[in-house]
Every structure is written in C-alpha cells, then in structure tokens.
Design a protein around this motif. Structure first.
Motif, PDB file in Angstrom:
ATOM      1  N   SER A 190      50.910  32.841  -3.697  1.00  0.00           N
ATOM      2  CA  SER A 190      50.544  33.741  -2.608  1.00  0.00           C
ATOM      3  C   SER A 190      50.930  35.162  -3.006  1.00  0.00           C
ATOM      4  O   SER A 190      51.848  35.369  -3.805  1.00  0.00           O
ATOM      5  CB  SER A 190      51.236  33.344  -1.319  1.00  0.00           C
ATOM      6  N   LEU A 191      50.224  36.126  -2.437  1.00  0.00           N
ATOM      7  CA  LEU A 191      50.563  37.525  -2.701  1.00  0.00           C
ATOM      8  C   LEU A 191      51.988  37.801  -2.221  1.00  0.00           C
ATOM      9  O   LEU A 191      52.729  38.587  -2.824  1.00  0.00           O
ATOM     10  CB  LEU A 191      49.554  38.442  -1.999  1.00  0.00           C
ATOM     11  N   ARG A 192      52.370  37.125  -1.162  1.00  0.00           N
ATOM     12  CA  ARG A 192      53.719  37.237  -0.630  1.00  0.00           C
ATOM     13  C   ARG A 192      54.771  36.880  -1.696  1.00  0.00           C
ATOM     14  O   ARG A 192      55.762  37.577  -1.859  1.00  0.00           O
ATOM     15  CB  ARG A 192      53.817  36.267   0.539  1.00  0.00           C
ATOM     16  N   ASP A 193      54.512  35.781  -2.416  1.00  0.00           N
ATOM     17  CA  ASP A 193      55.445  35.411  -3.477  1.00  0.00           C
ATOM     18  C   ASP A 193      55.307  36.342  -4.675  1.00  0.00           C
ATOM     19  O   ASP A 193      56.295  36.662  -5.339  1.00  0.00           O
ATOM     20  CB  ASP A 193      55.192  33.961  -3.923  1.00  0.00           C
ATOM     21  N   LEU A 194      54.072  36.759  -4.950  1.00  0.00           N
ATOM     22  CA  LEU A 194      53.835  37.609  -6.122  1.00  0.00           C
ATOM     23  C   LEU A 194      54.633  38.900  -6.056  1.00  0.00           C
ATOM     24  O   LEU A 194      55.245  39.314  -7.049  1.00  0.00           O
ATOM     25  CB  LEU A 194      52.333  37.916  -6.244  1.00  0.00           C
ATOM     26  N   ILE A 195      54.658  39.551  -4.874  1.00  0.00           N
ATOM     27  CA  ILE A 195      55.356  40.835  -4.823  1.00  0.00           C
ATOM     28  C   ILE A 195      56.868  40.673  -4.957  1.00  0.00           C
ATOM     29  O   ILE A 195      57.579  41.644  -5.163  1.00  0.00           O
ATOM     30  CB  ILE A 195      55.011  41.678  -3.563  1.00  0.00           C
ATOM     31  N   LEU A 196      57.353  39.434  -4.838  1.00  0.00           N
ATOM     32  CA  LEU A 196      58.791  39.205  -5.023  1.00  0.00           C
ATOM     33  C   LEU A 196      59.166  39.000  -6.490  1.00  0.00           C
ATOM     34  O   LEU A 196      60.347  38.992  -6.833  1.00  0.00           O
ATOM     35  CB  LEU A 196      59.236  37.974  -4.226  1.00  0.00           C
ATOM     36  N   GLU A 205      55.138  30.322 -14.713  1.00  0.00           N
ATOM     37  CA  GLU A 205      56.527  29.958 -14.412  1.00  0.00           C
ATOM     38  C   GLU A 205      56.775  29.831 -12.919  1.00  0.00           C
ATOM     39  O   GLU A 205      57.557  28.991 -12.484  1.00  0.00           O
ATOM     40  CB  GLU A 205      57.479  31.071 -14.883  1.00  0.00           C
ATOM     41  N   LYS A 206      56.190  30.726 -12.158  1.00  0.00           N
ATOM     42  CA  LYS A 206      56.600  30.870 -10.763  1.00  0.00           C
ATOM     43  C   LYS A 206      55.600  30.325  -9.747  1.00  0.00           C
ATOM     44  O   LYS A 206      55.868  30.307  -8.553  1.00  0.00           O
ATOM     45  CB  LYS A 206      56.828  32.372 -10.452  1.00  0.00           C
ATOM     46  N   MET A 207      54.440  29.884 -10.228  1.00  0.00           N
ATOM     47  CA  MET A 207      53.408  29.426  -9.289  1.00  0.00           C
ATOM     48  C   MET A 207      53.842  28.142  -8.592  1.00  0.00           C
ATOM     49  O   MET A 207      54.727  27.438  -9.041  1.00  0.00           O
ATOM     50  CB  MET A 207      52.097  29.176 -10.032  1.00  0.00           C
ATOM     51  N   ASN A 208      53.147  27.832  -7.498  1.00  0.00           N
ATOM     52  CA  ASN A 208      53.332  26.558  -6.818  1.00  0.00           C
ATOM     53  C   ASN A 208      52.346  25.570  -7.423  1.00  0.00           C
ATOM     54  O   ASN A 208      51.134  25.754  -7.327  1.00  0.00           O
ATOM     55  CB  ASN A 208      53.059  26.730  -5.323  1.00  0.00           C
ATOM     56  N   SER A 209      52.872  24.541  -8.091  1.00  0.00           N
ATOM     57  CA  SER A 209      51.934  23.632  -8.756  1.00  0.00           C
ATOM     58  C   SER A 209      51.644  22.381  -7.930  1.00  0.00           C
ATOM     59  O   SER A 209      50.921  21.497  -8.362  1.00  0.00           O
ATOM     60  CB  SER A 209      52.447  23.256 -10.142  1.00  0.00           C
ATOM     61  N   ASP A 210      52.184  22.336  -6.719  1.00  0.00           N
ATOM     62  CA  ASP A 210      51.848  21.250  -5.793  1.00  0.00           C
ATOM     63  C   ASP A 210      50.627  21.715  -4.984  1.00  0.00           C
ATOM     64  O   ASP A 210      50.753  22.194  -3.860  1.00  0.00           O
ATOM     65  CB  ASP A 210      53.049  20.991  -4.879  1.00  0.00           C
TER      66      ASP A 210
END
Lengths: 457, 457
Positions: A190-196, A205-210
């Motif tokens: 999500s863009l929300r996670d990306l900006i963090l 590394e950081k994506m949600n793979s579920d």
C-alpha cells in the motif's frame, strides 16, 4: 446537503452565464475547479447548443474525467457520443479509465464501437477489446487495467518517483502490485506502507506477500464479498496462470453491491426495478404486465381447482369465507421462507448435504409456524362461529398449507440455484400464487373429509 | 477463491499446532503475517482455552487490529470481552479504530461500558463517549475521529513527514483535511495530489477547496449517496458550526449500503433478516410468527366481510371460484407498486407536489394494468364458463381491485415516509393482505349488482 446543493446551483447558473457569453477563460477556471461528478451533473443539464459550445472549450481528456462519473447505463450516452466529432469522442473514450470506457462501449451498437476503436492507437483499442470480451457481471467485466505494477527489486525511492508519473492516469495509486522476474504477481504494497520505507528498501523485502486475488471469471458478487471481508480499496484480478490482468476498485464494487441488492429486491417483488423515475404510466404498466399476466394464468389453475369443488361449496358456503385467509396466510409464510433462502444463497454455496439439512430445518420451521397459526385460527373460528369442528378443519388446513408453502419457498430457489439459475428469479408473487394452488387443494381435501361433522343438516 | 480458502485452512492448522505446542515465536510470525480479517476468522474458530493462550501471546494493540474486522453485531463479542482481563480488553478497545470500538461498546450493557471506559486515559474515554452519543444510523454514528488534519500554511514536505507518524493510527491517510487558523475546514488534499507537490508548496495553495461535507446528523443513507455519486474513499463530517468532527470511510459505507438493502428487502418480505444461518427452526419460527399472526388477524377481517356476503355465495357458489384469482392478482400488483415506491423513497425526498403527481401516475399505471388484466380474465372466464356476463363481472372487479391495490401500494409507503417513518416497514405481505380486503369488497359489490344477469334461475 441542502447547502451543498444550493452552492452548486449558484455555480451552475454562473457557468451557464459564461458559456452563453463565450467567456471561455472564466468558464474553464470555474468548471475545472469542480468535482468531476458535479461537472457531469452540469453537463447533463445542458441543451444541445450549450453542449456543443462545451466541446469547443474542453479538451477530450477533460471531458473524459467528467464522463467517467456518468452511470454507464444512462440512456442518453449513445446520442451524446454521436453529437461529438468522431475523433474527439474517440480521444475522450481513450482518456477515460478503461473499465468505464468499456462499460460505455458495452451499451453501443457494434458498428459504433468499431468506429471509435479504429480511431484509437492500436494498443489502447486492443486493450478495450480485451475488456469488452469478459462477461459484464464477472471480475473481468468490472476490472480496470489502469493499475501500477513494479518489480520486486525496485526501491522505495524509485517507486515513489514512478508513482508521480502514474498519478495522472492510474485509477488508484494506493496499492502497488509487485511482480517477480517471471512477471508473476508476488506481492502487494500500500502507498501507506510505502511512505514509511527507507529510500533504499526494495519492494520485494517489504511487500505483503499474502495476496488475496480474485479470478478473472469470478462472479461480481464473490468479488464484492472480498471487499466486505477484507475492507480493501482494490483487489488484484488474475487469469488462470495466475498472471495479473487487472484490478477491481472499491467504487465499482459499491455499484455491484447496489446492483445485486436491486436484483434480489426486484425478484422478491416480481417487478423490474429498471422502471426509471421518469417512465410514464404506460411504460411502467408495460413493464409490470408480463409478470402479472403470467401469474394470472397460474392463478386460473387455482380457480379451476376450486371449481372442481363447487358441489362442496354449494353444500357448505361457509367454506368460501376462509379461502382468502388460508391462501393469504400461507402465501405470507412462503414469502418469508423464500426471502430467507434467497439471501442465504446470495452469500454461500450449498452442497447436497446442506440442501437436505436446510429443507428439514425449513420443514420444521414451517410446521411450528403452521401449528401456532393453526391453533390461533382454530380458536378464532371456533369462538366466532360456535363451531369448533369447523375451526379444527380451518386450523388443520392452515397448518398444512403453511408447512407446504414454507417448503416451496425454500426448495424452489435452492433448486434453481443448484441448476445454476439465479434464485432471485423465483419471485415472492410467484411463490404466493403457487401456494394459493396448494393451499386450496389442501383446504378442500381436508374440508371434504370432515364435511359431515361441521355442516348441520 | 477455493485456492485462497484451502491455503488459509492449511495456515489455520499450522497455527493451531503452534498454539498447542506453545511455540509462541513461530505462532506470532505466521499469525501476524496474515490479513487482519483472516486473523479474526482464525480467532473465531478457537475454543476458550486456545483463546486464552492467544491473549498471552498477542499485545492488546495486535488484538485490536484483528478485532476491528469482526462485525460489531456478532453475538459472541460480549462473552469474548468478558473472558479477557479487564485491563487487556480496555487497552484493546482503546487501540481499535474509535468508530469500531464505539460500535462494539454500543452492544454492551451500560455498566460494562463504564468499566472499560474507566480504564482508559480520560481523553480517549471522552472521545468514545462522544461517539456513543450519536444515533447509530447517522453520519455521527458511523464516523471515526482517527483522521489526519493539517493547517493550510504547512508545506508538502512537512505534511509527508507528519503522515509517516499518523500512518500507524489514522484510519486513512489518503485524504488530508486542511484547517485555517480558526480551525475551520477549508480544504481537502488527497495523498495522490500531495506526492505530486514540490517540497515547499503549502497545502493552502494547492488544496481542493470545493469541499463536499456531510452533517453529523445526516442519515446514513444520505452519506452513502455521497459516496456513490462522488466515488470518494472518505468524506468529512462537520457539526452545525461547520467544524470538522470526524470522517466516514468507504468500508463503513459498504456496510451501510448492505444494511439499508437488507432493511428494504426484509420489509418487502415481512421477515427480519436478522435470522442467523445457525438459528434453529424454533428460533426462526419465533421470529416469523409475530408478523404472520398480525396479518392473520387482518385477514380475519376479510373473512368476516366474505361472511357478510354468505347469502350471495349461497345463491351463486361460482363466485367463490374466483376469490383467490382476484385477491391474488391484486396483491401481486400492489406488491409491485409498493416495491417501486419504496425504492424511489430510498433515493429521493418527495414534497407535497411530487406526492400528488406520483399518486396520479400510479393511479393511471394501476388502471392500465387493471384494464389489460381485466380484459384477459374477462375472455378467460367468458370462454371457460360460456358466460360473458360472469366474465365481465370478474373482469371489472379485477380492474378495480388492481387499481386500488396499486394506489395503496404507493400511497401507504409515501404517507409513512412523509410522517417520518421508514416506508420499508409497510411490507409486501401487509399490502397484499390489506388488498385482499379491498378486493373482496369490490368483488362482492360488483357481483351483487349484476347477480340477476349471470345466475340462470
């Protein structure tokens, strides 16, 4: 809301003034500051001359932004497209989100679709042709291909830089879809996670793979259920080899939920809700009559059945007094059971084992309901007519009629669903008309057997 | 979907294994990687001992994330909260999005609510108390106060930096709400637009100041309409002095749309859709009986009316044959007109002038429908019974009964709505039972006047 509406009306008056006086600059400034939906509301209030002036002022992509918010089943659309210059209209369609453009094209004649597509760059036209080929009520039919995809080795910084480019054209940039080097979908961010993220973190590394996906052939109701459960803003759509082919966004799902509710509701009432608010009474009548006449024929069978018992009625005219009480109450019970069954079928698949279990349950529910109602009517009739044998006949008939109506109300939609039909087609009026027939049959059979006991010769 | 489901089942089995063997570390890793909704699905499959083990493994905020996705009307919730440690449960509630926490508290006893609130920091407790005081079905009842607000002089760079802080707690960071120095809401900016700005652009310069708001008292159906029209992901809620008090997010609106559709559908069927799938038949019957018995009493009035005409029936028992055809068909027509009226009332307010216009329209629709159906039944009965006078009587009665049922079907919900009641409460079964009464009255009045012509003495 009223204040919003008033302000909007003032704005519209102002805009018409600019349009009439040819003040393009002020018009553009005021118009483009409005929400796209308000722009389209304004557009739909214009007459032909005013609309033609508008086409001279706005670029095709500006028209497209607004056209995106017009309901695709608006009956005016074909005429509106026809009055535009062919090149202008094609450019506008091409600048719309492709799911909306495909929805609009869906409602046009085949020749017109081809005329528009021929004007577009080959890739864009093929893309739209691809979307047009999915069933309207499936994930493929409601998805857009205007999504943003990245590869897993890209960094957060690269992704944000790229997003700025996509922000103008993608339908949402709030989810990024992450592919591996086979171009298989392996994650969502999500863009929300990306900006963090730190600038150099990679998406992999950081994506949600579920990942929760829907198949391109999935029914739209199933897609809606995913949104209800997971509260996503968009869901990726994959084909049979698990390749990402599009996304469904939440605004389209709201439309789906409305459509599905409308269909269930229409079915229950035995009337098509397509009946537009501005349909005249003749048109409305013509939409309602087919169902009514069909049901009339069914109810004529009930009449012949009662006719068959005319001798019984001649002997005991008191029996006629309770026909409508029994048919009416059983019809009401059947409608209740139908409504419960249709709603259940809307949210879950039912296998053979479940099928039987539900029928048994509905049989017991019907019997209990019938027993209580039967005892009530036994007492009412017994006291009113000082004839408890007559009361018993009516009560027994009521109990049996309600049990049968309850069973029919759940059996018929379940049967239709198991044969792949939409259970909502088994409408309330159909069930209650059918239950009139069974109720009358039950009533006169029981009354016939007890005739000697309640008719005082 | 089936593949998703299967993978999830495997995951659940694995998780139960870790839980039973006390492997906290692996459990946390696997569990926290799942979507919140899947976490809650897993949680709801556990038995008490397993749940208690879970409370020992997860922090209150981790429980809160998952609890956010449980439907607030889940009847298990009060028991689940009771089995947690008071401090743990309060912390969890406080860590949930405040609209969800308020929805959960709404379903508890007053004393329990106070016990939880007492454990929370004063500010948080007051905030929740504030939310609890709004009507559930209004904007205030569904809004969250977990939104992000900025002042207009803040720059894009400052905003993005601040957003990173809010990303953990705010319900959405995709819209930023911009206030002036009186703390009045003066603009909205989407995160999509924000990332396109230069670092030093201020929000005030670039925000969208054409703000669509809803009032805190607005009905939830009205709020849903704003989302349908504008396709927003969130809408700001303001109080009477136009101060921002919260936002409604699209996931809550999907619930609202489902609820409203459910209510209309339940009304039409005369049965509460609260009937859970796991209700036993006795419970189901007890939910359906109140309506059925009420309608039975109404239909007994119809019976006394027919009883009043017993002499007529004794003279011409053929009349009894068509009672159910006439009452059934008129009931079907009334249900159609009811359904159309209720749907219309759901999307627009109707003033006095509209009211009359719609009644006239529905009268004409009813008359045309009745005329066509009447002619059909005239021919059917005339040919069947070789008696066109009898056919005419049935046809005329049918035409009049349908016209009246159509009028009642639209008049009653419109009347209810104009007195501020929910029009959907006037259910289909109610209208069709009521129309039985008027149909019988019409039928026997007409038949009585023509008796001498069709009974061959």
């Amino acid at each position: 809301m009223d204040e919003n509406e008033k302000r909007l009306q003032d704005r519209f008056t102002q805009l018409k003034g600019y349009l009439d006086s040819g003040d393009k600059k002020r018009f553009r400034k005021t118009y483009l500051d409005m929400h796209f939906y308000d722009q389209s509301t304004f557009y739909l209030t214009l007459n032909k001359a005013e609309r033609e002036a508008l086409y001279g002022i706005l670029e095709p992509d500006e028209m497209g932004d607004m056209f995106d918010t017009i309901e695709d089943d608006n009956p005016q659309i074909p005429a509106l497209l026809k009055e535009m210059d062919l090149e202008y209209a094609s450019k506008m369609l091409n600048d719309m989100y492709d799911d909306n453009a495909a929805d609009v094209l869906e409602h046009l004649e085949k020749v017109d679709v081809d005329r528009f597509l021929e004007q577009m760059p080959k890739n864009d036209a093929n893309n739209l042709r691809g979307l047009l080929h999915y069933d309207t009520e499936t994930a493929g039919g409601i998805m857009t291909t205007d999504y943003v995809e990245f590869h897993e080795e890209e960094t957060a910084q690269e992704a944000i830089r790229a997003l700025k480019k996509f922000a103008k054209t993608a339908e949402t940039i709030y989810y990024l879809y992450v592919l591996d080097h086979h171009d298989d979908l392996v994650g969502v961010m999500s863009l929300r996670d990306l900006i963090l993220l730190d600038d150099n973190d990679t998406l992999g590394e950081k994506m949600n793979s579920d990942i929760i996906t829907v198949n391109v052939d999935a029914e739209q109701a199933e897609v809606a259920q995913v949104f209800r459960d997971y509260e996503f803003l968009a869901v990726p759509v994959v084909d049979h080899s698990n390749k990402l082919v599009g996304i469904v966004t939440v605004d389209d799902v709201i439309e789906v939920i409305d459509d599905e509710a409308q269909q269930d509701y229409s079915g229950l009432a035995g009337v098509s809700m397509d009946e537009a608010n501005n349909d005249g009474p003749l048109k409305a009548a013509s939409k309602r009559l087919p169902w009514l006449i069909t049901l009339l024929l069914l109810s004529m069978i009930t009449a012949t059945l009662i006719n068959h018992y005319e001798n019984l009625l001649a002997e005991a005219s008191i029996l006629a007094v309770f026909i409508s009480t029994i048919t009416g109450t059983a019809g009401n019970a059947g409608t209740q059971s139908l409504a419960v069954a249709v709603r259940r079928l809307a949210v879950e698949e039912i296998d053979r084992h479940e099928f039987l279990k539900l029928l048994v349950k509905e049989f017991i529910t019907g019997f209990v309901t019938g027993l209580v109602t039967g005892i009530a009517v036994f007492l009412l009739v017994g006291i009113w007519k000082h004839n408890f044998i007559l009361g018993m006949v009516i009560g027994m008939a009521m109990c049996a009629a309600i049990t049968v109506a309850n069973l029919a109300g759940s059996f018929i939609p379940m049967l239709m669903s198991s044969f792949g039909f939409d259970p909502a087609v088994a409408s309330g009026p159909f069930i209650s008309t059918l239950s009139d027939l069974t109720s009358v049959l039950i009533y006169f059979s029981i009354a016939g057997s007890f005739l000697q006991y309640f008719v005082k010769v």
